[in-house]
Design a protein around this motif. Structure first.
Motif, PDB file in Angstrom:
ATOM      1  N   ASP A 259       0.827  -1.201   0.000  1.00  0.00           N
ATOM      2  CA  ASP A 259       0.000   0.000   0.000  1.00  0.00           C
ATOM      3  C   ASP A 259       0.865   1.257   0.000  1.00  0.00           C
ATOM      4  O   ASP A 259       2.029   1.224   0.403  1.00  0.00           O
ATOM      5  CB  ASP A 259      -0.899  -0.012   1.244  1.00  0.00           C
ATOM      6  CG  ASP A 259      -1.894   1.127   1.274  1.00  0.00           C
ATOM      7  OD1 ASP A 259      -2.844   1.104   0.467  1.00  0.00           O
ATOM      8  OD2 ASP A 259      -1.701   2.042   2.100  1.00  0.00           O
ATOM      9  N   GLN A 260       0.281   2.373  -0.447  1.00  0.00           N
ATOM     10  CA  GLN A 260       0.996   3.649  -0.441  1.00  0.00           C
ATOM     11  C   GLN A 260       1.548   3.999   0.937  1.00  0.00           C
ATOM     12  O   GLN A 260       2.591   4.642   1.071  1.00  0.00           O
ATOM     13  CB  GLN A 260       0.053   4.775  -0.888  1.00  0.00           C
ATOM     14  CG  GLN A 260       0.315   5.244  -2.298  1.00  0.00           C
ATOM     15  CD  GLN A 260      -0.537   6.462  -2.630  1.00  0.00           C
ATOM     16  OE1 GLN A 260      -1.565   6.725  -1.986  1.00  0.00           O
ATOM     17  NE2 GLN A 260      -0.137   7.216  -3.628  1.00  0.00           N
ATOM     18  N   LYS A 306      10.364   1.398   3.014  1.00  0.00           N
ATOM     19  CA  LYS A 306       9.000   1.924   3.069  1.00  0.00           C
ATOM     20  C   LYS A 306       8.227   1.246   4.193  1.00  0.00           C
ATOM     21  O   LYS A 306       7.423   1.873   4.899  1.00  0.00           O
ATOM     22  CB  LYS A 306       8.311   1.701   1.716  1.00  0.00           C
ATOM     23  CG  LYS A 306       7.007   2.468   1.534  1.00  0.00           C
ATOM     24  CD  LYS A 306       6.491   2.308   0.100  1.00  0.00           C
ATOM     25  CE  LYS A 306       5.149   3.004  -0.084  1.00  0.00           C
ATOM     26  NZ  LYS A 306       4.615   2.832  -1.462  1.00  0.00           N
TER      27      LYS A 306
END
Length: 373
Positions: A259-260, A306
């Motif tokens: 996911d972002q 991330k």
């Protein structure tokens, strides 16, 4: 953009996670599970012998190994002092404590641990239920799960088998662990996507609901690098090359469904399912470890970083990792996994510790995300 954090911040966050972990309990029984024989299994409390606390201990030991923090080691010793005198059912999930106990023996040389480690290793190798073709049947408290293989097994029992093979110099354990990895890959890794199904049943010859469950996949992302680091195969060894290829297939797919926010969904290919913290932590640890040891292409480092940012964003001031799904048995469809409750759970805490420990090691080396610090 990579957010670089210094060692003090990382260690403080890990210690906050550990403090939260060791105080977890479930006084109302909200997250207890009633199994087939009527027993009640405490999946949330740290002071209870189940895989949930076993993964918690594993994270604690990883942190101790790179910090030599005696307080952490003492907490591990105290946990086993309390729990070993109890009557403990041997099954696939309760085996994972042997990973930490073997390390504890190596550190303390306390010979009281040796007969316990030997007993559990002998049970797993010689007596544990098997499926067709000799797979370890995923027996849990109160349920034999006949002829079923689950991806959890590689983390909970196959890694301990290999670890005990090294400890007791029993090469047959190592070879059996290799066999289990290969067999589980054959039946659980999807050839089209590289992702893993939660389980396989020889009774129906199918993957149950055919669901790519997040935390189940994360056990694989952790277990393959851990296994390769443990048994230290030559770089051109066929088993090493095969496992590495399978890991790269999986991580390529994971990079496409992250996911972002940096988190992953509890059903990996279903963006309507909730974002899940423990899977994210497991993927992050496995990816950073895989890259650091050359099992994964360096381009995946940014995927792991991330994940690190997402974990920091989802750890509360009192050290609780958010969005962690509760204990999850086999489901017949995606909706089953989407309905599992979320809470602070010991394995979520520990998996976050694992991820931040891998990040801490990168920071100590002055290298994160391909950038010199």
């Amino acid at each position: 953009m990579i957010r670089i954090r210094d060692e003090r911040v990382i260690r403080a966050t890990i210690e906050s996670l550990l403090d939260n972990l060791v105080h977890l309990s479930d006084p109302t029984g909200e997250f207890s599970i009633k199994v087939a024989d009527g027993s009640i299994i405490d999946n949330k409390s740290f002071h209870y012998w189940e895989w949930t606390s076993g993964i918690g201990l594993y994270g604690m030991m990883k942190y101790y190994k790179i910090t030599n923090d005696e307080d952490v080691l003492n907490q591990i010793v105290e946990w086993f002092d309390e729990e070993l005198p109890q009557s403990i059912e041997k099954n696939i999930n309760t085996m994972v404590q042997m990973l930490t106990l073997a390390d504890l023996y190596d550190i303390t040389h306390d010979k009281q641990y040796l007969p316990i480690l030997n007993e559990w290793g002998t049970w797993l190798y010689e007596e544990a239920h098997r499926t067709k073709f000799g797979g370890l049947q995923h027996v849990t408290f109160g349920d034999l799960n006949p002829q079923e293989m689950w991806d959890d097994t590689l983390m909970m029992s196959v890694l301990p088998m290999a670890r005990l093979g090294l400890l007791f110099k029993r090469p047959e354990y190592i070879e059996e662990a290799k066999h289990q990895f290969l067999l589980h890959i054959k039946y659980l890794q999807d050839k089209h996507t590289g992702l893993w199904y939660h389980g396989w049943t020889f009774n129906e010859n199918n993957n149950f609901g055919g669901v790519f469950w997040g935390r189940g996949n994360s056990w694989i992302t952790i277990a393959i690098p851990e296994f390769l680091n443990m048994i230290k195969l030559a770089s051109n060894d066929g088993t090493r090359e095969f496992l590495t290829n399978c890991l790269n297939d999986q991580v390529e797919a994971l990079s496409q469904c992250q996911d972002q926010s940096g988190l992953w969904h509890t059903v990996l290919d279903d963006p309507t399912s909730y974002l899940e913290g423990s899977a994210t932590a497991g993927f992050t640890y496995g990816i950073l470890t895989g890259v650091a040891n050359g099992y994964l292409d360096s381009r995946y480092q940014s995927v792991g970083m991330k994940g690190i940012d997402a974990l920091f964003d989802n750890i509360s001031s009192d050290g609780a990792l958010a969005h962690v799904s509760a204990g999850t048995p086999m489901g017949d469809n995606a909706e089953f996994y989407k309905q599992i409750k979320i809470s602070t759970m010991p394995y979520g805490q520990s998996m976050a510790v694992l991820a931040l420990t891998a990040y801490l090691q990168d920071v100590k080396k002055g290298q994160t995300g391909g950038m010199k610090l």
